[in-house]
Design a protein around this motif. Structure first.
Motif, short mmCIF file in Angstrom:
data_model
loop_
_atom_site.label_atom_id
_atom_site.label_comp_id
_atom_site.label_asym_id
_atom_site.label_seq_id
_atom_site.Cartn_x
_atom_site.Cartn_y
_atom_site.Cartn_z
N GLY A 209 -1.31 -2.60 -9.07
CA GLY A 209 -0.49 -1.49 -8.26
C GLY A 209 0.81 -2.20 -7.67
O GLY A 209 1.17 -3.05 -8.37
N SER A 210 0.97 -1.55 -6.65
CA SER A 210 2.42 -1.93 -6.08
C SER A 210 2.56 -3.16 -5.64
O SER A 210 3.63 -3.66 -5.19
N SER A 211 1.40 -3.86 -5.21
CA SER A 211 1.44 -5.00 -4.72
C SER A 211 1.97 -6.03 -5.65
O SER A 211 2.56 -6.97 -5.46
N CYS A 220 2.79 -1.26 2.04
CA CYS A 220 2.00 -0.57 1.06
C CYS A 220 0.53 -1.00 0.91
O CYS A 220 0.34 -2.31 1.34
N ASP A 221 -0.25 -0.22 0.36
CA ASP A 221 -1.83 -0.60 0.36
C ASP A 221 -1.88 -1.97 -0.87
O ASP A 221 -1.18 -2.09 -1.16
N LEU A 222 -3.22 -2.45 -0.56
CA LEU A 222 -3.38 -3.41 -1.55
C LEU A 222 -4.51 -3.13 -2.39
O LEU A 222 -5.70 -2.66 -2.13
N ASP A 223 -4.31 -2.56 -3.64
CA ASP A 223 -5.26 -2.26 -4.75
C ASP A 223 -5.73 -3.51 -5.66
O ASP A 223 -4.99 -4.58 -5.73
N MET A 224 -7.04 -3.56 -5.29
CA MET A 224 -7.56 -4.96 -6.10
C MET A 224 -8.69 -4.66 -6.95
O MET A 224 -9.35 -3.50 -6.69
MG MG Z 1 -1.00 1.19 -4.27
#
Ligand code: MG
Ligand code: CTP
Length: 553
Positions: A209-211, A220-224
Motif C-alpha cells: 500500500g501507500s507505505s 498514512c496507515d501501515l498496511d502489511m
Molecule cells: Mg494504506
C-alpha cells in the motif's frame, strides 16, 4: 519546449533515491531531470527488510547525551545509522552494521523488575533505556519529524511558492514519506515479523500500500501482510528419487478459514505478548480478513492481512507509475490532499472515495493525455520478459519490472495545466455509463450499475470503488467542476496576487463555502485580510481534520 520538472531536494527521501539511481544517459537525451530509478521494487523491499532486521527501537530518557548513547551501544558493534523522534516520549531507531550486534544487545538486556506487575518474558528488539544517575545527562538530541505539516505551515509555504507548479511540488515535498519514516515503517513490520515467526519461522511480514508505493503521505496507515509463501513453497521443491516428503498438517475447508485461523492467533499474540501493540482488533469477517492495531511507539496505525500477494503487486505497479515521471506523484499527492480537505475521503470506512481509487483516476487521466504521460498496463505487459511472468490465483499479474525498459513520455504539459484538466476531465466524465480501466487506458462500458466503477487492474472482475455511493460521487463531480473554475479564474487573474493572499492550490484546498463565495464573482474578491481570516478559522488547529489528515480512505 519541455518544462524543467525538478525533483525536490529533500535529503533521504524517495526523490533522493530516484535521483541517486538515475540513468546517466537520460539527461543528455532529454535535457530533463526526472529520471527512472534502476532499483526494482523487489530489490528495494529486500534491502529495506534486511536493513530493518539489523535495527532496534529504543525508548530513551527525555534528556540524553547522543554521544554517550552511541558509545554505549557501539559496544555491541558498529552503528550504521540512527535517528531520534518523539511520539509520547523519546525514541531512537538504531541500525547496526551487523545482525549479530542485535543479539549481543539482547543478551545484555535485563527483564524489568516491576514490583506488583509481572513481565511476560519476550525478548523483542524494542528496548527501554534507563539512566542509573538521573542528573548526569543534560543535552537534548535533534529530532526527526514523523508528522505531516500543520495546516498553517502548509498554507504559508504554499503561499510563498512561485507559481502553481511550484506549489504542487512543494506540497509533495512537505507530505512525502521521509527516509526516516520509511525506515520506521519497515522496522515496525520487522518487529511484527518477530512475533509471527514464533509460529511460522519462515514467514515474512511485508509492507504494501501507500507505505511502499511512493504515494504515501506522512501519517498514512501501515498496511502489511503476512507472507507464508516461503513455508508453502518448501514442500513443492527439492524432490529426489521416488520419494516426496510432505508435512503433516491440519486441514480446513477453505483458504478463507485458514486465513481467519492464522490471523486470529497472530492477533492474540500481538495483543498478549507484543510490547507496544495496543488496541488490537480482529476483523475476520471482512472480505479481506485483517487484524488492526496501533503500534504505539512508532505512532503507526497498522492493518495486518495474510495472502495478499495481489495487493503487493498493485503496490509494485503504482511504484513503477510513480517513478516514471516526476509529475505523477505531485499530481496524486495534490488530488489526495484536495479530496481530504473537502472530506471526500475519510479515516472512517464508508461510502467515500478512497485514496487508492483517486490514485487510479490520476493514472488513468495521465494515460489519456496526448501524448500519454503514462503507459497502459497492457503495454507494460507487452514489455515484460520471461522473468516478469507472474500469475497469482489465476490472475495475470505480468508486467515489466525493469524501469529502464520503459520509454519516458514526450508530453511536456505543466502541472498547473494537468491539474486543471484533471478536474475538467472528471467534472465531465460519463460516470453513469463508463468505467475507468488503467489496463487498457480507455473508458469502457460499466459492467454493473455501481455509481463509480474502477476496474481492479489484476482481479479484473472487481470494482475497487464498489463502496462509493451516488451522493459521494456527485460531491466529487461538483467539487471537481468548482475547482476547474477556480483554476480558470486564477489563470485570468494572473500574477496580481501578492503577499499572503490564498492563491492557486491554497484556494483549491479551502473548505467549500469559506472562500468560494468570495470567488463567486470574478475579480471581486474579499479583501486579502478577510480571506486569510476565513482561511485560518477554517483550518484552525485542525491538524487531523483537514488536508493534513492523511489516513483518509
Ligand atoms: Mg494504506
Ligand atoms: N487495495 C486493493 N483494492 C481495494 C483497496 C485496496 O487492491 N479495493 C490494495 C491496494 O494495493 C492498496 C492497498 O490495498 O494500495 C492498501 O489499501 P489502502 O490502505 O486502502 O490504500 P493505500 O493505497 O495504502 O492508501 P492510504 O494512504 O489511504 O492508506
Amino acid at each position: 519546449q519541455r518544462p524543467v520538472l525538478r525533483l525536490l531536494s529533500c535529503p533521504g527521501t524517495v526523490a533522493e533515491d530516484l535521483r541517486r539511481d538515475e540513468q546517466p544517459s537520460g539527461s543528455k537525451e532529454t535535457g530533463f531531470e526526472d529520471k527512472i530509478p534502476k532499483k526494482r521494487f523487489s530489490e528495494m523491499q529486500n534491502e529495506r527488510r534486511e536493513q530493518a532486521q539489523r535495527t532496534v527501537l529504543i525508548h530513551c530518557p527525555e534528556k540524553i547525551s547522543e554521544k554517550k548513547f552511541l558509545k554505549y551501544l557501539s559496544q555491541h558493534g558498529s552503528i550504521n545509522n540512527h535517528f531520534f523522534y518523539e511520539s509520547f516520549g523519546l525514541y531512537a531507531v538504531v541500525e547496526f552494521c551487523q545482525k549479530e550486534s542485535v543479539r549481543s544487545l539482547q543478551n545484555e538486556t535485563h527483564a524489568p523488575s516491576k514490583g506488583m506487575e509481572v513481565a511476560i518474558p519476550f525478548r523483542s528488539r524494542f528496548f527501554n533505556l534507563k539512566l542509573k544517575n538521573q542528573t548526569s545527562e543534560r543535552s537534548r538530541v535533534q529530532m526527526s519529524n514523523q508528522l505531516p505539516p500543520s495546516s498553517k505551515k502548509l498554507f504559508e509555504v504554499l503561499c510563498d511558492a512561485e507559481n502553481i507548479d511550484d506549489q504542487l511540488n512543494t506540497l509533495l515535498k512537505e507530505f512525502q514519506l521521509t527516509e526516516e519514516n520509511t525506515k520506521l515503517r519497515y522496522l515496525t513490520c520487522s518487529l511484527i515479523e518477530d512475533i509471527a515467526a514464533a509460529y511460522f519461522p519462515d514467514c515474512i511480514v511485508r509492507p504494501f500500500g501507500s507505505s511502499v508505493n511512493t504515494f504515501g503521505k506522512l501519517g498514512c496507515d501501515l498496511d502489511m501482510f503476512l507472507d507464508l509463501n516461503e513455508t508453502r513453497s518448501l514442500s513443492t521443491h527439492k524432490t529426489s528419487g521416488n520419494f516426496l516428503m510432505e508435512f503433516q498438517v491440519k486441514n480446513v475447508p477453505s483458504e478463507r478459514i485458514a486465513t481467519q485461523k492464522i490471523l486470529s492467533v497472530i492477533g492474540e499474540c500481538l495483543d498478549n505478548f507484543s510490547p507496544g501493540c495496543v488496541g488490537v482488533q480482529k476483523i475476520l469477517n471482512a472480505r479481506c480478513p485483517l487484524v488492526r492495531f496501533s503500534h504505539q511507539a512508532s505512532g503507526l496505525q497498522c492493518d495486518l492481512t495474510t495472502n495478499n500477494r495481489i495487493a503487493l503487486t498493485s503496490s509494485e505497479l503504482l511504484y513503477i507509475y510513480g517513478a516514471l515521471d516526476s509529475r505523477v506523484r505531485a499530481l496524486v499527492f495534490t488530488v489526495r490532499c484536495w479530496a481530504r480537505a473537502h472530506s471526500l475521503t475519510s479515516s472512517i470506512p464508508g461510502a467515500w472515495i478512497t485514496n487508492f481509487s483517486l490514485t487510479m483516476m490520476v493514472i488513468f487521466f495521465l494515460q489519456r493525455r496526448s501524448p500519454p504521460i503514462l503507459p497502459t498496463l497492457d503495454s507494460l505487459q507487452t514489455l515484460a520478459d520471461a522473468e516478469d511472468k507472474c500469475i497469482i490465483e489465476s490472475n495475470n499479474c505480468t508486467f515489466v519490472r525493469d524501469l529502464n525498459r520503459i520509454k519516458p513520455s514526450e508530453n511536456t504539459e505543466t502541472l498547473e495545466l494537468l491539474l486543471k484538466e484533471f478536474f475538467e476531465y472528471f467534472g465531465n466524465f460519463a460516470f453513469n455509463k463508463n468505467s475507468i480501466n488503467i489496463r487498457q487506458g480507455r473508458e469502457q462500458n460499466k459492467p454493473d450499475s455501481s455509481p463509480l466503477y474502477i476496474q481492479n487492474p489484476f482481479e479484473t472482475s472487481l470494482n475497487i470503488s464498489k463502496n462509493v455511493n451516488q451522493s459521494q460521487l456527485q460531491k466529487f463531480v461538483d467539487l471537481a467542476q468548482e475547482s476547474t473554475w477556480i483554476l480558470q479564474q486564477e489563470h485570468l487573474d494572473g500574477p496580481s496576487i501578492s503577499g499572503n493572499q490564498p492563491w492557486g492550490l491554497v484556494a483549491l484546498l479551502l473548505p467549500s463555502g469559506a472562500s468560494r463565495k468570495s470567488l463567486g464573482k470574478k475579480k471581486s474578491r474579499k479583501p486579502a485580510n478577510e480571506r486569510i481570516k476565513v482561511l485560518l478559522e477554517s483550518i484552525k488547529s485542525n491538524r487531523t481534520e483537514n488536508f493534513t489528515d492523511t489516513n483518509g480512505k
